[in-house]
Write a protein that holds these residues in place. Structure first.
Motif, PDB file in Angstrom:
ATOM      1  N   SER A 201       1.072  -1.374  -0.198  1.00 37.41           N
ATOM      2  CA  SER A 201       0.076   0.641   0.053  1.00 37.41           C
ATOM      3  C   SER A 201       0.953   1.302  -0.080  1.00 37.41           C
ATOM      4  CB  SER A 201      -0.628   0.487   1.256  1.00 37.41           C
ATOM      5  OG  SER A 201      -1.690  -1.162   0.906  1.00 37.41           O
ATOM      6  N   GLU A 202       1.938   1.687  -1.106  1.00 38.78           N
ATOM      7  CA  GLU A 202       2.817   2.751  -1.378  1.00 38.78           C
ATOM      8  C   GLU A 202       3.537   2.568   0.101  1.00 38.78           C
ATOM      9  OE1 GLU A 202       0.427   5.606  -2.430  1.00 38.78           O
ATOM     10  OE2 GLU A 202      -0.225   5.000  -4.627  1.00 38.78           O
ATOM     11  N   GLU A 203       3.635   1.956   0.924  1.00 36.27           N
ATOM     12  CA  GLU A 203       4.753   1.374   1.450  1.00 36.27           C
ATOM     13  C   GLU A 203       3.950   2.899   2.940  1.00 36.27           C
ATOM     14  OE1 GLU A 203       8.732   3.511   1.005  1.00 36.27           O
ATOM     15  OE2 GLU A 203       9.406   1.044  -0.420  1.00 36.27           O
ATOM     16  N   ARG A 292       0.612  -4.971  -5.536  1.00 36.80           N
ATOM     17  CA  ARG A 292      -0.889  -5.698  -5.106  1.00 36.80           C
ATOM     18  C   ARG A 292      -1.039  -7.343  -5.395  1.00 36.80           C
ATOM     19  NH1 ARG A 292      -5.421  -3.500  -8.616  1.00 36.80           N
ATOM     20  NH2 ARG A 292      -6.592  -4.146  -6.203  1.00 36.80           N
ATOM     21  N   ILE A 293      -0.188  -8.136  -5.379  1.00 33.84           N
ATOM     22  CA  ILE A 293      -0.696  -9.423  -4.759  1.00 33.84           C
ATOM     23  C   ILE A 293       0.767  -9.876  -3.655  1.00 33.84           C
ATOM     24  CG2 ILE A 293      -0.588 -12.181  -5.719  1.00 33.84           C
ATOM     25  CD1 ILE A 293      -2.482 -10.026  -7.058  1.00 33.84           C
ATOM     26  N   LEU A 294      -0.166 -10.942  -3.033  1.00 31.83           N
ATOM     27  CA  LEU A 294       0.944 -11.422  -1.540  1.00 31.83           C
ATOM     28  C   LEU A 294       0.994 -12.699  -1.691  1.00 31.83           C
ATOM     29  CD1 LEU A 294       2.384 -10.233   1.424  1.00 31.83           C
ATOM     30  CD2 LEU A 294       0.011 -10.640   2.095  1.00 31.83           C
ATOM     31  N   ALA A 295       1.664 -13.634  -1.236  1.00 33.61           N
ATOM     32  CA  ALA A 295       2.105 -14.276  -1.166  1.00 33.61           C
ATOM     33  C   ALA A 295       3.027 -15.087  -0.487  1.00 33.61           C
ATOM     34  CB  ALA A 295       2.051 -15.045  -2.564  1.00 33.61           C
ATOM     35  N   SER A 310      -6.610  -1.367  -3.487  1.00 34.84           N
ATOM     36  CA  SER A 310      -6.642  -0.090  -3.444  1.00 34.84           C
ATOM     37  C   SER A 310      -7.766   1.269  -3.296  1.00 34.84           C
ATOM     38  CB  SER A 310      -6.236   0.380  -4.839  1.00 34.84           C
ATOM     39  OG  SER A 310      -7.698  -0.057  -5.907  1.00 34.84           O
ATOM     40  N   GLY A 311      -6.522   2.700  -2.695  1.00 36.51           N
ATOM     41  CA  GLY A 311      -7.671   3.118  -2.290  1.00 36.51           C
ATOM     42  C   GLY A 311      -8.654   3.558  -2.618  1.00 36.51           C
ATOM     43  N   ILE A 314     -11.308   0.025  -1.982  1.00 34.17           N
ATOM     44  CA  ILE A 314     -11.513   0.297  -0.905  1.00 34.17           C
ATOM     45  C   ILE A 314     -13.033   1.472  -0.954  1.00 34.17           C
ATOM     46  CG2 ILE A 314     -11.089   0.786   0.864  1.00 34.17           C
ATOM     47  CD1 ILE A 314      -8.484  -0.239   1.164  1.00 34.17           C
ATOM     48  N   GLN A 315     -12.716   2.202  -1.266  1.00 31.16           N
ATOM     49  CA  GLN A 315     -14.159   3.152  -1.064  1.00 31.16           C
ATOM     50  C   GLN A 315     -14.997   2.525  -1.529  1.00 31.16           C
ATOM     51  OE1 GLN A 315     -13.707   6.062   0.324  1.00 31.16           O
ATOM     52  NE2 GLN A 315     -15.955   6.059  -0.084  1.00 31.16           N
ATOM     53  N   LYS A 316     -14.690   2.412  -3.248  1.00 29.90           N
ATOM     54  CA  LYS A 316     -16.528   1.596  -4.061  1.00 29.90           C
ATOM     55  C   LYS A 316     -16.961   0.376  -3.100  1.00 29.90           C
ATOM     56  CE  LYS A 316     -14.549   2.287  -8.567  1.00 29.90           C
ATOM     57  NZ  LYS A 316     -14.160   1.515  -9.807  1.00 29.90           N
ATOM     58  N   LYS A 317     -15.553  -0.369  -2.858  1.00 30.88           N
ATOM     59  CA  LYS A 317     -16.873  -1.329  -1.737  1.00 30.88           C
ATOM     60  C   LYS A 317     -16.870  -0.994  -0.435  1.00 30.88           C
ATOM     61  CE  LYS A 317     -15.638  -5.981   0.087  1.00 30.88           C
ATOM     62  NZ  LYS A 317     -13.979  -6.910   0.348  1.00 30.88           N
ATOM     63  N   LYS A 318     -16.314   0.183   0.193  1.00 32.26           N
ATOM     64  CA  LYS A 318     -17.345   1.357   1.327  1.00 32.26           C
ATOM     65  C   LYS A 318     -18.545   1.369   0.987  1.00 32.26           C
ATOM     66  CE  LYS A 318     -16.417   4.135   5.368  1.00 32.26           C
ATOM     67  NZ  LYS A 318     -14.908   5.170   5.448  1.00 32.26           N
TER      68      LYS A 318
END
Length: 866
Positions: A201-203, A292-295, A310-311, A314-318
């Motif tokens: 998330s951009e550090e 974006r992909i964490l393994a 992404s932000g 997340i906003q759309k989901k919210k």
């Protein structure tokens, strides 16, 4: 005077049968401009580059002796940093395959390597609990960071900020300010070892993996971004080192400490946890280039993949959740009011980091590829090729004989040979049969025969038992004599019994070993038998009377295999101490030691000509050793062995005490090695030559002045070899010949008596403008480590004053030259870009005109045809 017996040297020829080692990690590398196709894997002391599409090995990065433990590619894809078990690091060029840069600073195996964004710095972590930041361009160490109490597991640079975050097996995550080289924050919210960490998330978020099934996420807020006036005042507690520490309580009740609250650079708060399916520790935690992909995967066979939203997502989901909540609130409202109801929706960590999929693999996930067995068999203990090399016979732990066809890899037949483990096989010299020995206290004789195959009309090879020799103890090893008259049998009672093959009558008993004999072999003429035991000794016996000719202390651990070189009384032994040794059974002398394996050696084979030796080890490698035409002199070999022992003892010595160094001093990054000692000796010799030549010049001037004429001065042969240069120039050449990564440690070993001469020399050379950067680096280091002695010496005050003036002026000149060159390069860059743009438009215009011509030509052709 008798003639000295001549031996020929065996040298390492190749490593084969190995895809990769398990100690290090696997990384993708960019080769020939292609990404995602080539991988680098550790292979004992080497690094193999594999082409995943073709399944071929295309490049080998040659190592020295130590095993590879860590790999890290550079951001530009041109270099590969390789960490070794002895704590050294080598930088390899992927274009040439050569490793010209070596860093030596750690005392134990390298566990973590990471480049910064530009690839100019490299952070290394080790089992010695230290983190060292290296300057890759200058080929030197910058500083050593101390603070962890156990092995380092991961280190990461933060982009755009001069910060470093590290994790260790001490359950700590530490944040380091690289401007001041100190730890400004320690996260203690983990209950077990931290095995991996990534920035997402951009550090602005840190994800850590530990020995439990929980992935912890931490929100990072930098000082310039923190605008929270209502934040409560943190509690103050006394710290052991810095007096006052800033403490915050995390959600799980753990304390987070910040050693300098007034210099706080960032805050780190726990955002939540994600539960993994695996119950064991995290082995590897990685994120792709986009972040974006964490393994992650553990010690099981499941690879878990997550997606970091992404932000905007997340906003759309919210918003979607908010819409559902409002709709639900309206339906549940008694009055059914039309106006909007105030509802609140909280986003959890699971909403921001979503599980994508779990990938189930066929075996445990490791950082190396696994060899694929071509023939599935039971637990094999011994084997041999059937004469003709078309079949192979394998003896198993369950006492079975398995006969395989090599061409097809199919199992031809399985025979129950022994009631216990089948420990040994020996092919008869007439090649018509073989003998087996097992844990059921019996020796069985077998003959080859051809039987009719049930599935075809052709006959196939089979075996049949002919005789059995029953004994009182378990049989560990059996061996035929070359004339097939005698059979040697090693028993669990530490003896070797010799029997006649035709009548199976007892002939001799060889006793003297303190532990059971594991391996043995009989010489080509049947005169000698050599036995190797778990008591680490090799005994040489005569087969005529059974007398012991000599007992040799062969290895530092059990002797696992022994074999004579054909048509000679030389033999090889292999041991659990990872060494292969060659011996002379007539003179009872150790000839040479072959080192290269990194685990126990189980067996070896000598070719019929004696030109090749192949060894097999627990490190999953087969090594080929080739006999050269180079004569081997035993006295020289002993001298080389003593030198190697001395070099090893020098490397293990305590580091020299540095004047003025404190416990928290992070400047010294190197360690004492034999190379740095030799470099210091070269410097001392050069300074002594400078002293002698300077004295000769003064004396020569006095002679010329007294004589009233010029008398030629003889030139020193060493200076003549360098092109008749001056003594001061010779000292400079010696400094230029020292590796950049070994320069500071070489000066650290140097006695102070040479420092005054060096300061005078540096002043003279800097005034001439010769290698100002190198000389200033040496000067500043000497001033740092000998500050007290230099300042207390009144005779050096004028020299230091002159150095101050000279250094400032010359460094300013060098800086101006660099600035001028950079401005010129920028100008050329702009010119090239402008020219390329013009060429691009010109090419596009000509391409368009060519298309128009082709179109007109095609239209004319159509009109002609119609």
């Amino acid at each position: 005077m008798g003639l000295t017996k001549q031996y020929l040297r065996y040298v390492a020829s190749a490593v084969f049968g190995l895809i990769g080692s398990q100690k290090g990690n696997i990384v993708f590398v960019t080769l020939r401009g292609e990404k995602g196709r080539y991988v680098a894997v550790p292979a004992c002391e080497h690094v193999f580059i594999w082409d995943l599409r073709k399944g071929e090995k295309i490049l080998i990065l040659q190592g020295l002796k130590q095993e590879v433990t860590c790999l890290c590619p550079s951001p530009d894809g041109l270099h590969l940093a390789v960490g070794y078990e002895d704590g050294s690091i080598r930088i390899f060029s992927l274009l040439s395959g050569e490793g010209n840069v070596t860093f030596s600073g750690h005392k134990a195996a390298i566990t973590s390597l990471k480049y910064d964004q530009l690839g100019g710095r490299l952070a290394s972590g080790s089992k010695d609990t230290d983190v060292i930041v290296w300057d890759v361009i200058n080929e030197s160490g910058l500083y050593r960071l101390k603070g962890h109490k156990d092995a380092i597991t991961q280190a990461l640079f933060l982009r755009g900020k001069n910060l470093l975050v590290t994790s260790g097996k001490d359950t700590m995550v530490k944040w380091w300010d690289l401007d001041t080289q100190h730890c400004f924050k320690t996260m203690v919210g983990h209950r077990t070892e931290v095995w991996g960490l990534v920035l997402v998330s951009e550090e602005k978020r840190l994800v850590t993996g530990t020995s439990d099934s929980e992935l912890r996420a931490w929100d990072i807020a930098y000082l310039e971004e923190i605008e929270d006036p209502e934040e409560p005042e943190p509690k103050k507690i006394k710290g052991p080192s810095s007096g006052i520490q800033d403490t915050h309580e995390t959600e799980d009740g753990a304390l987070e400490t910040s050693e300098a609250p007034e210099d706080r650079i960032l805050t780190c708060r726990k955002a939540g946890s994600i539960m993994r399916e695996g119950r064991d520790r995290v082995v590897n935690l990685a994120v792709d280039r986009t972040g974006r992909i964490l393994a992650c995967h553990g010690t099981d066979s499941v690879l878990e993949v997550f997606c970091i939203l992404s932000g905007e997502e997340i906003q759309k989901k919210k918003d979607k959740k908010m819409k559902k909540a409002r709709k639900k609130a309206k339906l549940s409202s008694c009055k059914g009011e039309e106006e909007d109801l105030e509802v609140s929706v909280e986003m959890t960590l699971q909403d921001e980091i979503q599980r994508v999929t779990n990938i189930k693999t066929s075996a445990k996930i490791k950082s190396t590829l696994q060899c694929i067995r071509t023939m599935t068999c039971e637990y094999a203990l011994c084997s041999f090729f059937v004469p003709g090399d078309r079949q192979v016979v394998i003896g198993t732990k369950t006492g079975k004989l398995q006969l395989y066809d090599l061409a097809s890899g199919n199992l031809l037949e399985t025979i129950d040979a022994h009631d216990g483990a089948l420990w040994s096989l020996s092919l008869s010299p007439d090649q018509r049969g073989f003998v087996t020995g097992g844990a059921d206290k019996s020796v069985r004789f077998w003959d080859f025969e051809l039987v009719k195959d049930e599935n075809s009309t052709q006959k196939r090879l089979s075996v049949k038992q002919t005789r059995t020799l029953q004994l009182d103890e378990d049989v560990l090893c059996v061996s035929y004599s070359p004339n097939q008259k005698l059979l040697a049998v090693s028993l669990l009672d530490c003896t070797v019994k010799i029997f006649y093959v035709d009548t199976l009558k007892f002939f001799l008993s060889l006793y003297g070993h303190k532990l059971p004999v594991i391996c043995m072999d009989i010489s080509y003429d049947g005169a000698l038998i050599a036995t190797g035991s778990a008591d680490r000794n090799v005994k040489i016996w005569g087969l005529d009377f059974g007398d012991c000719h000599k007992s040799l202390f062969a290895h530092d651990d059990s002797v696992m295999y022994l074999q004579f070189v054909p048509k000679s009384h030389l033999f090889f032994t292999a041991g659990k101490d990872r060494k292969i040794k060659q011996w002379d059974a007539d003179k009872f002398e150790h000839i040479q030691t072959l080192e290269g394996h990194h685990q126990e050696i189980w067996c070896l084979a000598v070719s019929p000509s004696g030109d090749y030796v192949v060894s097999s080890s627990h490190d999953k490698s087969l090594r080929l050793w080739e006999r050269t035409r180079e004569p081997l002199i035993l006295e020289e070999e002993r001298e080389m062995q003593r030198e190697a022992e001395y070099e090893e003892s020098v490397a293990k010595e305590d580091q020299p005490a540095v004047p003025g160094e404190t416990q928290g001093d992070n400047y010294f990054t190197g360690k004492k090695t034999i190379e740095t000692v030799k470099a210091a000796e070269r410097i001392m010799e050069a300074v002594e030559l400078y002293r002698e030549e300077t004295a000769k010049m003064k004396e020569h001037k006095a002679i010329c002045k007294a004589a009233g004429k010029e008398v030629p001065l003889p030139i020193n042969p060493i200076l003549m070899a360098y092109g008749s240069i001056s003594p001061s120039a010779y000292v400079l050449e010696i400094f230029k010949g020292i590796k950049s990564s070994e320069l500071e440690e070489s000066l650290l070993v140097l006695p102070f008596s040479y420092v005054p001469d060096l300061l005078t020399l540096f002043n003279e050379l800097i005034q001439l403008g010769s290698d100002v950067e190198l000389l200033c680096r040496c000067l500043f280091f000497l001033l740092r480590i000998h500050f007290g002695q230099i300042t207390s010496n009144q005779m050096l005050v004028p020299v230091i004053e002159k150095l101050k003036e000279t250094t400032i002026s010359k460094v300013r000149q060098v800086r101006d030259v660099i600035g001028f060159n950079m401005a010129g390069l920028d100008y050329l860059k702009r010119e090239c870009e402008a020219k390329s743009e013009v060429m691009f438009f010109a090419d596009a215009t000509s391409h368009l005109e060519e298309k128009k011509r082709k179109r007109k030509k095609r239209e004319k052709l159509i009109l002609t045809l119609t």
